[in-house]
Design a protein around this motif. Structure first.
Motif, PDB file in Angstrom:
ATOM      1  N   ARG A 190       0.842  -1.221   0.000  1.00 26.92           N
ATOM      2  CA  ARG A 190       0.000   0.000   0.000  1.00 26.92           C
ATOM      3  C   ARG A 190       0.866   1.257   0.000  1.00 26.92           C
ATOM      4  N   TYR A 191       1.930   1.241   0.792  1.00 26.58           N
ATOM      5  CA  TYR A 191       2.833   2.385   0.883  1.00 26.58           C
ATOM      6  C   TYR A 191       3.479   2.663  -0.476  1.00 26.58           C
ATOM      7  N   MET A 192       3.997   1.633  -1.121  1.00 29.08           N
ATOM      8  CA  MET A 192       4.648   1.803  -2.418  1.00 29.08           C
ATOM      9  C   MET A 192       3.648   2.237  -3.484  1.00 29.08           C
ATOM     10  N   THR A 193       2.443   1.676  -3.444  1.00 30.41           N
ATOM     11  CA  THR A 193       1.405   2.073  -4.405  1.00 30.41           C
ATOM     12  C   THR A 193       1.092   3.554  -4.250  1.00 30.41           C
ATOM     13  N   LYS A 194       0.951   4.004  -3.016  1.00 30.48           N
ATOM     14  CA  LYS A 194       0.642   5.421  -2.755  1.00 30.48           C
ATOM     15  C   LYS A 194       1.780   6.319  -3.250  1.00 30.48           C
ATOM     16  N   LEU A 195       3.022   5.936  -2.997  1.00 26.07           N
ATOM     17  CA  LEU A 195       4.161   6.733  -3.480  1.00 26.07           C
ATOM     18  C   LEU A 195       4.142   6.851  -5.005  1.00 26.07           C
ATOM     19  N   LEU A 196       3.897   5.743  -5.688  1.00 25.64           N
ATOM     20  CA  LEU A 196       3.862   5.759  -7.151  1.00 25.64           C
ATOM     21  C   LEU A 196       2.673   6.563  -7.673  1.00 25.64           C
ATOM     22  N   GLU A 197       1.518   6.431  -7.034  1.00 21.53           N
ATOM     23  CA  GLU A 197       0.343   7.210  -7.456  1.00 21.53           C
ATOM     24  C   GLU A 197       0.586   8.703  -7.282  1.00 21.53           C
ATOM     25  N   GLU A 198       1.207   9.082  -6.173  1.00 22.76           N
ATOM     26  CA  GLU A 198       1.511  10.504  -5.944  1.00 22.76           C
ATOM     27  C   GLU A 198       2.507  11.011  -6.980  1.00 22.76           C
ATOM     28  N   ARG A 199       3.500  10.211  -7.285  1.00 18.77           N
ATOM     29  CA  ARG A 199       4.484  10.580  -8.308  1.00 18.77           C
ATOM     30  C   ARG A 199       3.793  10.767  -9.655  1.00 18.77           C
ATOM     31  N   ASN A 200       2.919   9.833 -10.018  1.00 17.62           N
ATOM     32  CA  ASN A 200       2.221   9.927 -11.297  1.00 17.62           C
ATOM     33  C   ASN A 200       1.297  11.133 -11.354  1.00 17.62           C
ATOM     34  N   GLN A 201       0.694  11.479 -10.243  1.00 14.10           N
ATOM     35  CA  GLN A 201      -0.175  12.654 -10.201  1.00 14.10           C
ATOM     36  C   GLN A 201       0.625  13.932 -10.456  1.00 14.10           C
ATOM     37  N   ILE A 202       1.829  13.994  -9.911  1.00 15.40           N
ATOM     38  CA  ILE A 202       2.696  15.164 -10.144  1.00 15.40           C
ATOM     39  C   ILE A 202       3.113  15.221 -11.617  1.00 15.40           C
ATOM     40  N   ILE A 203       3.488  14.077 -12.194  1.00 13.95           N
ATOM     41  CA  ILE A 203       3.837  14.044 -13.619  1.00 13.95           C
ATOM     42  C   ILE A 203       2.655  14.542 -14.449  1.00 13.95           C
ATOM     43  N   LYS A 204       1.467  14.048 -14.147  1.00 12.59           N
ATOM     44  CA  LYS A 204       0.257  14.445 -14.859  1.00 12.59           C
ATOM     45  C   LYS A 204       0.009  15.948 -14.715  1.00 12.59           C
ATOM     46  N   GLU A 205       0.102  16.444 -13.495  1.00 11.35           N
ATOM     47  CA  GLU A 205      -0.135  17.871 -13.224  1.00 11.35           C
ATOM     48  C   GLU A 205       0.838  18.744 -14.005  1.00 11.35           C
ATOM     49  N   PHE A 206       2.118  18.384 -14.012  1.00  7.04           N
ATOM     50  CA  PHE A 206       3.119  19.175 -14.721  1.00  7.04           C
ATOM     51  C   PHE A 206       2.937  19.065 -16.235  1.00  7.04           C
ATOM     52  N   ALA A 207       2.649  17.865 -16.730  1.00  2.42           N
ATOM     53  CA  ALA A 207       2.523  17.647 -18.177  1.00  2.42           C
ATOM     54  C   ALA A 207       1.297  18.337 -18.759  1.00  2.42           C
ATOM     55  N   GLU A 208       0.212  18.386 -17.987  1.00  2.00           N
ATOM     56  CA  GLU A 208      -1.046  18.957 -18.509  1.00  2.00           C
ATOM     57  C   GLU A 208      -1.136  20.465 -18.306  1.00  2.00           C
ATOM     58  N   SER A 209      -0.079  21.072 -17.827  1.00  2.00           N
ATOM     59  CA  SER A 209      -0.046  22.519 -17.640  1.00  2.00           C
ATOM     60  C   SER A 209       1.316  23.024 -18.122  1.00  2.00           C
ATOM     61  N   ASP A 210       1.567  24.290 -17.907  1.00  2.00           N
ATOM     62  CA  ASP A 210       2.874  24.846 -18.259  1.00  2.00           C
ATOM     63  C   ASP A 210       3.905  24.624 -17.169  1.00  2.00           C
ATOM     64  N   ARG A 211       3.540  23.914 -16.107  1.00  2.00           N
ATOM     65  CA  ARG A 211       4.481  23.698 -14.992  1.00  2.00           C
ATOM     66  C   ARG A 211       5.696  22.890 -15.420  1.00  2.00           C
ATOM     67  N   TRP A 212       5.592  22.123 -16.500  1.00  3.78           N
ATOM     68  CA  TRP A 212       6.748  21.347 -16.952  1.00  3.78           C
ATOM     69  C   TRP A 212       7.941  22.238 -17.234  1.00  3.78           C
ATOM     70  N   LYS A 213       7.677  23.519 -17.534  1.00  8.07           N
ATOM     71  CA  LYS A 213       8.763  24.472 -17.800  1.00  8.07           C
ATOM     72  C   LYS A 213       9.581  24.782 -16.550  1.00  8.07           C
ATOM     73  N   GLU A 214       9.061  24.408 -15.370  1.00  7.72           N
ATOM     74  CA  GLU A 214       9.746  24.668 -14.106  1.00  7.72           C
ATOM     75  C   GLU A 214      10.892  23.677 -13.848  1.00  7.72           C
ATOM     76  N   VAL A 215      10.923  22.568 -14.585  1.00 11.02           N
ATOM     77  CA  VAL A 215      11.959  21.552 -14.338  1.00 11.02           C
ATOM     78  C   VAL A 215      12.944  21.485 -15.493  1.00 11.02           C
ATOM     79  N   ASN A 216      14.153  21.067 -15.177  1.00 12.88           N
ATOM     80  CA  ASN A 216      15.227  20.947 -16.153  1.00 12.88           C
ATOM     81  C   ASN A 216      14.998  19.680 -16.981  1.00 12.88           C
ATOM     82  N   LEU A 217      14.705  19.847 -18.256  1.00 13.43           N
ATOM     83  CA  LEU A 217      14.485  18.687 -19.138  1.00 13.43           C
ATOM     84  C   LEU A 217      15.656  18.507 -20.112  1.00 13.43           C
ATOM     85  N   ASP A 218      16.825  18.935 -19.683  1.00 13.83           N
ATOM     86  CA  ASP A 218      18.043  18.757 -20.494  1.00 13.83           C
ATOM     87  C   ASP A 218      18.847  17.596 -19.994  1.00 13.83           C
TER      88      ASP A 218
END
Length: 158
Positions: A130-158
């Motif tokens: 359950r702990y690992m599932t929650k960590l992965l779900e939270e990580r995926n939610q952040i990826i989704k949030e950044f990808a679906e907005s302009d927030r992806w520009k806040e991270v270094n993608l080089d």
């Protein structure tokens, strides 16, 4: 061996989702609650083929180190990271990206083996999966949030 499989639909380009998924900087944001920091190997930007990163963070009240290495890599389609050293006996995390009509399907397959044999199996059953599932779900939610907005520009993608 426990397996966690997650499917996340993201309304963004597959290449962007792929790169955000291998971003060390975005990973730091997604696990802020554990105070994880990259202390060796690739410590910022994008991790790539045959590269490794060592993380230091607090889980279950104990500071731990975990080193993973990218063992499979097919740009924008998939990559796999595997534990080199850490608290688990082993783990393999496959990241798979499939183009969809209106975005990307991100699939995580996380296979792991807990330490301490029988005690590890009890820990899996009681809390670890359950702990690992929650960590992965939270990580995926952040990826989704950044990808679906302009927030992806806040991270270094080089």
């Amino acid at each position: 061996m426990p397996r966690i499989k997650l499917l996340t639909h993201i309304k963004a380009d597959k290449e962007l989702v792929f790169n955000l998924s291998r971003s060390i900087d975005l990973h730091k944001i997604s696990v802020a609650q554990t105070n994880e920091e990259a202390i060796a190997g690739v410590t910022s930007g994008l991790i790539g083929p045959n590269e490794s990163v060592t993380w230091k963070g607090k889980h279950f009240g104990v500071t731990q180190k975990l080193t993973t290495k990218i063992t499979e890599y097919n740009y924008s389609n998939n990559f796999t990271d595997e534990m080199v050293s850490g608290a688990f006996e082993s783990f393999k995390h496959q990241h798979i990206f499939t183009k969809e009509e209106n975005g990307t399907l991100m699939t995580d397959i996380f296979d792991y083996r807990s330490p301490l044999m029988f005690l590890g199996k009890i820990a899996d059953y009681l809390f670890l999966k359950r702990y690992m599932t929650k960590l992965l779900e939270e990580r995926n939610q952040i990826i989704k949030e950044f990808a679906e907005s302009d927030r992806w520009k806040e991270v270094n993608l080089d």
